[in-house]
Design an enzyme around this catalytic site. Structure first.
Site, PDB file in Angstrom:
ATOM      1  N   GLY A   6     -26.125 -74.718   6.274  1.00 55.99           N
ATOM      2  CA  GLY A   6     -27.031 -75.852   6.433  1.00 55.99           C
ATOM      3  C   GLY A   6     -28.407 -75.589   5.834  1.00 55.99           C
ATOM      4  N   LEU A  36     -32.391 -69.521  -9.181  1.00 57.29           N
ATOM      5  CA  LEU A  36     -32.231 -70.266 -10.438  1.00 57.29           C
ATOM      6  C   LEU A  36     -33.225 -71.422 -10.460  1.00 57.29           C
ATOM      7  CD1 LEU A  36     -28.325 -70.284 -10.615  1.00 57.29           C
ATOM      8  CD2 LEU A  36     -29.888 -68.703 -11.706  1.00 57.29           C
ATOM      9  N   HIS A  49     -25.987 -78.408  -8.410  1.00 56.34           N
ATOM     10  CA  HIS A  49     -25.013 -77.915  -7.435  1.00 56.34           C
ATOM     11  C   HIS A  49     -23.699 -78.637  -7.731  1.00 56.34           C
ATOM     12  CE1 HIS A  49     -23.611 -76.887  -3.187  1.00 56.34           C
ATOM     13  NE2 HIS A  49     -22.700 -77.743  -3.626  1.00 56.34           N
ATOM     14  N   LYS A  91     -27.551 -81.834   1.494  1.00 57.65           N
ATOM     15  CA  LYS A  91     -27.132 -82.886   0.573  1.00 57.65           C
ATOM     16  C   LYS A  91     -27.387 -84.281   1.147  1.00 57.65           C
ATOM     17  CE  LYS A  91     -23.532 -79.623  -0.578  1.00 57.65           C
ATOM     18  NZ  LYS A  91     -22.187 -79.179  -0.158  1.00 57.65           N
ATOM     19  N   GLU A 108     -18.375 -73.582  -4.002  1.00 60.76           N
ATOM     20  CA  GLU A 108     -19.664 -74.122  -4.436  1.00 60.76           C
ATOM     21  C   GLU A 108     -20.247 -73.243  -5.542  1.00 60.76           C
ATOM     22  OE1 GLU A 108     -21.206 -76.551  -0.569  1.00 60.76           O
ATOM     23  OE2 GLU A 108     -22.175 -74.629  -0.920  1.00 60.76           O
ATOM     24  N   ARG A 154     -13.156 -75.381   4.929  1.00 60.66           N
ATOM     25  CA  ARG A 154     -12.907 -76.565   5.769  1.00 60.66           C
ATOM     26  C   ARG A 154     -13.051 -77.802   4.904  1.00 60.66           C
ATOM     27  NH1 ARG A 154     -17.986 -78.397   5.336  1.00 60.66           N
ATOM     28  NH2 ARG A 154     -19.680 -76.896   5.545  1.00 60.66           N
TER      29      ARG A 154
HETATM   30  P1  ADP Z   1     -25.893 -73.065   2.885  1.00 60.78           P
HETATM   31  O1  ADP Z   1     -24.623 -72.411   3.325  1.00 60.78           O
HETATM   32  O2  ADP Z   1     -27.026 -72.840   3.825  1.00 60.78           O
HETATM   33  O3  ADP Z   1     -25.682 -74.504   2.527  1.00 60.78           O
HETATM   34  P2  ADP Z   1     -25.778 -72.284   0.049  1.00 60.78           P
HETATM   35  O4  ADP Z   1     -25.631 -70.881  -0.412  1.00 60.78           O
HETATM   36  O5  ADP Z   1     -24.578 -73.175  -0.047  1.00 60.78           O
HETATM   37  O6  ADP Z   1     -26.338 -72.297   1.564  1.00 60.78           O
HETATM   38  O7  ADP Z   1     -26.976 -72.976  -0.731  1.00 60.78           O
HETATM   39  C1  ADP Z   1     -27.438 -74.259  -0.396  1.00 60.78           C
HETATM   40  C2  ADP Z   1     -28.348 -74.775  -1.484  1.00 60.78           C
HETATM   41  O8  ADP Z   1     -29.469 -73.877  -1.662  1.00 60.78           O
HETATM   42  C3  ADP Z   1     -27.711 -74.879  -2.855  1.00 60.78           C
HETATM   43  O9  ADP Z   1     -27.013 -76.094  -3.014  1.00 60.78           O
HETATM   44  C4  ADP Z   1     -28.940 -74.800  -3.739  1.00 60.78           C
HETATM   45  O10 ADP Z   1     -29.636 -76.030  -3.720  1.00 60.78           O
HETATM   46  C5  ADP Z   1     -29.820 -73.787  -3.046  1.00 60.78           C
HETATM   47  N1  ADP Z   1     -29.573 -72.417  -3.547  1.00 60.78           N
HETATM   48  C6  ADP Z   1     -28.700 -71.512  -3.034  1.00 60.78           C
HETATM   49  N2  ADP Z   1     -28.693 -70.376  -3.761  1.00 60.78           N
HETATM   50  C7  ADP Z   1     -29.587 -70.555  -4.768  1.00 60.78           C
HETATM   51  C8  ADP Z   1     -30.053 -69.742  -5.863  1.00 60.78           C
HETATM   52  N3  ADP Z   1     -29.600 -68.513  -6.065  1.00 60.78           N
HETATM   53  N4  ADP Z   1     -30.993 -70.283  -6.700  1.00 60.78           N
HETATM   54  C9  ADP Z   1     -31.471 -71.517  -6.494  1.00 60.78           C
HETATM   55  N5  ADP Z   1     -31.090 -72.333  -5.495  1.00 60.78           N
HETATM   56  C10 ADP Z   1     -30.164 -71.867  -4.626  1.00 60.78           C
END
Ligand code: ADP
Length: 447
Positions: free
Chosen positions: A164, A203, A208, A237, A275, A291
């Protein structure tokens, strides 16, 4: 097939699952808290069992109460939905130990992907490209500084148990690495009870993009294309579309086959989402959700596959009812998350909805548990409706979305419906030219 499915979820998710149960002619039971006694899933399920007070810890996360509900109702399978216990490997094990079926992947996969450090190692072994970063967990600031010298800045400190968007902090330079490291650890500890963190290159302008996969117990694996989920606030999102306006058909098949190959190597069962961040033509794996995803309907709209139905069939031991060659991507779909949140401050706005009117007409689908007179409880996630629109192509889909948003009424509580109406008028949305920073750094600043 199952005799009876017990759904350990609430709101639109419980409704989505029980609709699939009804279509498969499987009796359903929903468990609910006292705050949800008047909810739509409780009204529509074949049976319902109250399992506790409003707090999730005492109800939707209360495993002994859920098992009592199973014993009372004679259910033989549990569908955990999204959130709550859906990614809890211990729960999946307990369910199996009671001779029941957990409708989801095996506990080992939930566990491996639930710890993001382990997930990255597992993903790398399965051939997925990773964001450059620490090879594993980082325990001290000295270690973090050493790794930063190799990976470079800006860096993201991320919680191993994160979800989240919580437990994530950016360090722009070495000067604020310590601050980000300590803040991410503290947030991770309080949100997840685990302060393990790791480092990733931050990045700058990625999109995403996530790939939907599905696998049965006979080794069949199919990918259902990607979803673009770059419209985010605080890593959450808000608006998703499929296919991604940033990919060509070749890139789509390329990342799809990488994801399905990795799924096969993992020996994964059920539905899952890989993802990725996508920047300058390159994909970087960030996590796998073991899931159903909130945004799964857009994939259903462009493929014609009912993911929940398929998930239940697979869990009961049936093979997938389609092959990769059967999957044809048709048209374009967009989902808007309508949250009980103020459209500018994003403060939660629970309360009574006195007027509710869902949009309708061709190509419009609404996943919501709202009705006029429903009180949005303050105890849970603020998502109250998902508006999903399908069109022949992206332009058609956006035109339909615009008119569907005009038809949609939720009053008097403020919701993100207002935000979506402004969003669809933005040039970046019309052009499909946006990344994960655009909403917060451009759109919301200009409002
Ligand atoms: P969570 O499990 O909390 O949702 P995620 O790893 O899926 O965490 O990352 C959620 C969002 O955070 C990604 O969709 C992106 O917007 C941002 N994010 C995650 N990792 C990176 C990264 N290495 N560089 C830039 N943005 C990131």
């Amino acid at each position: 097939m199952f005799k009876k499915i017990l759904i350990t979820n609430r709101g639109d998710v419980a409704l989505r699952v029980l609709r699939a149960c009804k279509e498969l002619d499987i009796p359903s039971v929903v468990v609910h808290s006292t705050a949800d006694a008047d909810s739509m899933p409780v009204r529509l399920a074949d049976e319902s069992v109250c399992i506790g007070p409003p707090s999730s810890a005492e109800s939707y996360l209360n495993i002994p109460a859920i098992l009592s509900a199973v014993a009372i109702t004679g259910a033989d399978a549990i569908h955990p939905g999204v959130g709550f216990l859906s990614e809890n490997a211990d729960f999946a094990e307990i369910v199996a130990a009671h001779g029941l079926t957990f409708i989801g992947p095996e506990p080992r996969h939930i566990r491996a992907m639930g710890d993001k450090v382990e997930a990255k190692v597992t993903a790398a072994n399965a051939g997925l490209p990773l964001v450059p970063g620490s090879p594993g967990a980082v325990h001290t600031i000295e270690e973090a500084l050493l790794i930063s010298a190799e990976v470079g800045y800006p860096l993201l400190v991320k919680a191993a148990s994160g979800g989240g968007g919580r437990g994530m902090k950016v360090a722009e330079t070495a000067n604020n690495l310590k601050e980000a490291f300590l803040a991410a650890r503290a947030e991770a500890k309080s949100a997840f009870g685990d302060d393990t963190v790791y480092l990733e290159r931050y990045l700058s302008q990625p999109r995403h993009i996530e790939v939907q996969v599905i696998a049965d117990s006979y080794g069949n694996v199919v990918h259902l294309g990607e979803r673009e989920c770059s419209i985010q606030r605080r890593h959450q999102k808000l608006f998703e579309e499929a296919p991604s306006p940033g990919l060509t058909a070749d890139q789509r098949m390329h990342i799809g086959s990488i994801a399905s190959e990795a799924t096969r190597k993992l020996g994964y069962l059920g539905v899952g989402t890989m993802e990725f961040l996508y920047e300058d033509g390159e994909f970087f794996f960030i996590e796998m959700n073991t899931r159903l995803q909130v945004e799964h309907p857009i994939t259903e709209e462009i493929t014609g596959i009912d993911l929940v139905r398929e998930q239940i069939r697979i869990a009961s031991g049936l093979p997938l009812s389609f092959t990769q060659d059967d999957i044809k991507f048709t048209g374009h779909a967009i989902e808007c998350r309508i949250n009980a949140e103020h459209p500018e401050t994003f403060m939660p706005t629970p309360g009574k909805v006195t007027a509710y009117h869902a949009a309708g007409g061709p190509g419009v689908r609404v996943e919501s548990c709202l009705y006029s007179g429903y009180s949005v409880p303050p105890h849970y996630d603020s998502l109250i409706a998902k508006l999903i629109v399908r069109g022949d192509d992206r332009t058609h889909c956006l035109a339909r979305l615009r008119r569907a948003l005009e038809e949609f009424v939720v009053e008097p509580i403020p919701t993100t419906l207002t935000l979506h109406k402004r969003l669809v008028e933005a040039d970046a949305i019309k052009d499909g030219n946006y990344n994960i920073r655009w909403l917060e750094e451009v759109f919301l600043k200009e409002q």
